[in-house]
Design an enzyme around this catalytic site. Structure first.
Site, PDB file in Angstrom:
ATOM      1  N   VAL A 125       0.858  -1.190   0.000  1.00 46.10           N
ATOM      2  CA  VAL A 125       0.000   0.000   0.000  1.00 46.10           C
ATOM      3  C   VAL A 125       0.892   1.238   0.000  1.00 46.10           C
ATOM      4  CG1 VAL A 125      -1.791   1.267   1.257  1.00 46.10           C
ATOM      5  CG2 VAL A 125      -1.779  -1.229   1.323  1.00 46.10           C
ATOM      6  N   GLU A 129      -2.543   2.246 -17.294  1.00 47.69           N
ATOM      7  CA  GLU A 129      -2.259   1.146 -18.202  1.00 47.69           C
ATOM      8  C   GLU A 129      -3.204   1.189 -19.398  1.00 47.69           C
ATOM      9  OE1 GLU A 129      -1.068  -2.382 -16.494  1.00 47.69           O
ATOM     10  OE2 GLU A 129      -0.866  -1.571 -14.485  1.00 47.69           O
ATOM     11  N   LYS A 134      -6.367  -2.598  -1.534  1.00 44.75           N
ATOM     12  CA  LYS A 134      -5.623  -1.874  -0.495  1.00 44.75           C
ATOM     13  C   LYS A 134      -6.484  -1.667   0.750  1.00 44.75           C
ATOM     14  CE  LYS A 134      -2.582   0.243  -3.905  1.00 44.75           C
ATOM     15  NZ  LYS A 134      -2.450   1.341  -4.889  1.00 44.75           N
ATOM     16  N   GLY A 188       5.976   4.390  -8.025  1.00 47.04           N
ATOM     17  CA  GLY A 188       7.329   4.780  -8.434  1.00 47.04           C
ATOM     18  C   GLY A 188       8.279   3.620  -8.190  1.00 47.04           C
TER      19      GLY A 188
END
Lengths: 353, 353
Positions: A155, A212, A227, A325
């Protein structure tokens, strides 16, 4: 000096970023954290697998342009991704699981974790699948085998949430949370506030690499739902499955909805939340909410994530940081290894006593 | 079941709130945290002091309306605040220091901490004085005596910052921080944004109990400066004293300044910050800064506090939460005791091995 031998399962963006960090940071980690990392195996669906008991050079691993099956060129290598062999046979202390997230049954990552833990190897992972689907089983398995199952990066990438609650908010009496847990949908909502319609904003997110080709998981709240399950089970002691969590995405929001909110001094956000009910049960949900600008989550913009933790003794405490990231997510794996190291330190001291 | 005997030094708002929590939460803490707290002594400049080796009833302590010197009515009590006797002689495991903050030399709280640590007693405190002035000495003293000196509540009350960095961000490479660390000045700036001038906003803050009769420490940045020193020394390994930190408050800001910022899409905030320079030195400062609305601290409103931690691997991670409050600050003391308990657990396991 402690050296942890690690095996990388999956060699996509995240584990590649971890290898990049290892290539440059080991001396710093030795000094500041008390250990260095040594990659003794890698397995990847595309590249194949390799076991190297003395360790692979991280720089070579990162800089080589391997073709499909390219690990077969390495000593101890194969063109096949022999995950099971690598996990069971590589002389690794820690298995780093970073394969794709399967939201249905968590496989094959759940099996990867099981094999590792049953073999007395720690597991660190950024994969939401095994954590959302099988955290209880895997934690029990880890305990039984005297190792750890750590997953801070499942998460909000490396932004601390799970460990933050565990290590710094014990006794504050957490009653629930609400969060912005998907950077793509938050980016899309931000672009819609500039007047763009939903489709155009998604297209821009795709062009920038935030979304995506199939943006469903992000914009329809499936990612957030996993999550919410992870956080509700971990932080509130719930036992939710994804199907228990009501889910609504942002694709139904129109430019007019966004505009109306703006004029009323508020802002739409895709909110994942869970609350502990009076009877002790926990209810999770994912839905767009129109927040007043004073709300602590209203100002969280772009691909940033945030979670507000609602506590009895402190009121609301919010942590805001990167939600994705490569390096940021690789840091989550490092933070899991630091936690294992600190615990091992306590155990080592115990053994020395 | 572990019972920690504690002595409360100072019985103002914070320690009184801790006693209130003890009166109602001990059963919950036994279940969830693994310990209960037993108050064996209290000392207070106004009320006097009392040592009760078997423990004082927290409810009685909180509900009694003691007059000046009133502790003399209690068995083992005195009308005098015999801090030194209490700290040295009470059968306490933990000394809870919550007397007034002396920003000059930290006294008498520094002596309180010294006496406790030299006597092998843990210290938990919310007092900025001893932490800003003497943290290095007191941490060394604690280490030498096999006990802990913990002070999460010296900055941002119970909102975790010090322990958060230590426990969840190791290896993220912290390079600096910037924070809104004083709720009073932040409240005043918020009121000025509605068109009020500085004096009127301060007057309102005083009427609401946010600002003291003499608001200098809050609005001129002296309070923030102590917190910058604490965080810079703790998180960045600096060795700053308050005089090393440039300081400018908010009293020079005019309604026109506020208005100009607003029209430019920005907002004035009193920012305490520190950065690690290229040569390894650390520079701290306190000054009003005009932040763009997208800045993570721009939306922090009212008496709320926040710190953005600037890291190499994660970029900026921000924690936002209460900066003051009786119960919120008492929670900081509890969180310090939890940390001591968890460490003691590791040590106890060590001894049992």
């Amino acid at each position: 000096m402690t050296v942890y031998n690690i095996a990388l399962i999956g060699f996509g963006g995240v584990n590649r970023a971890l290898a990049e960090l290892i290539a440059s940071k080991n001396p710093l980690w030795e000094r500041d954290l008390g250990f260095r990392l040594n990659i003794v195996a890698v397995s990847d669906l595309y590249l194949g697998s390799v076991i190297s008991p003395n360790g692979l050079d991280a720089t070579t691993l990162v800089e080589s342009k391997f073709a499909k099956g390219g690990f077969s060129q390495l000593s101890g290598g194969s063109a096949e991704a022999n995950n099971e062999v690598v996990i069971k046979n590589a002389p690794a202390d820690i298995i780093v699981e970073a394969t794709f997230t399967n939201p249905k049954d968590g496989e094959p990552a759940v099996s990867h974790c099981r094999w590792a833990l049953e073999g007395g190897k720690h597991v660190v992972t950024t994969n939401k699948g095994p954590v959302a689907i099988a955290a209880q089983e895997l934690k029990a398995l880890a305990k039984k085998n005297g190792v750890r199952f750590e997953y801070e990066g499942s998460v909000m990438s490396g932004t601390p949430v799970i460990r933050m609650v565990d290590k710094t908010l014990a006794g504050a009496e957490l009653n629930g949370f609400e969060g912005i847990l998907n950077g793509t949908s938050n980016f899309v909502l931000g672009r819609m506030e500039t007047g763009m319609d939903f489709s155009a904003a998604v297209k821009e997110a795709q062009e920038l690499g935030y979304a995506e080709a199939d943006p469903t998981a992000d914009v329809e709240g499936f990612d957030v739902r996993l999550k919410v399950v992870i956080l509700a089970n971990e932080l509130l002691g719930a036992n939710l499955t994804p199907d228990d969590v009501a889910r609504k995405g942002i694709s139904g929001l129109t430019a007019a909805d966004i505009d109306t909110a703006k004029k009323a001094g508020s802002r739409w956000k895709l909110i994942g939340s869970a609350i502990r009910n009076a009877d002790g049960s926990v209810t999770g949900s994912v839905e767009p909410k129109c927040l007043p600008l004073e709300h602590p989550l209203a100002a969280v913009s772009g691909a940033t994530n945030a979670v507000s933790l609602n506590t009895e003794l402190l009121g609301s405490v919010t942590v805001t940081g990167p939600g994705a990231g490569r390096i940021e997510t690789a840091y989550a794996l490092l933070s899991d290894i630091v936690a294992i190291h600190n615990l091992a330190g306590a155990n080592l001291k115990k053994e020395a006593a």
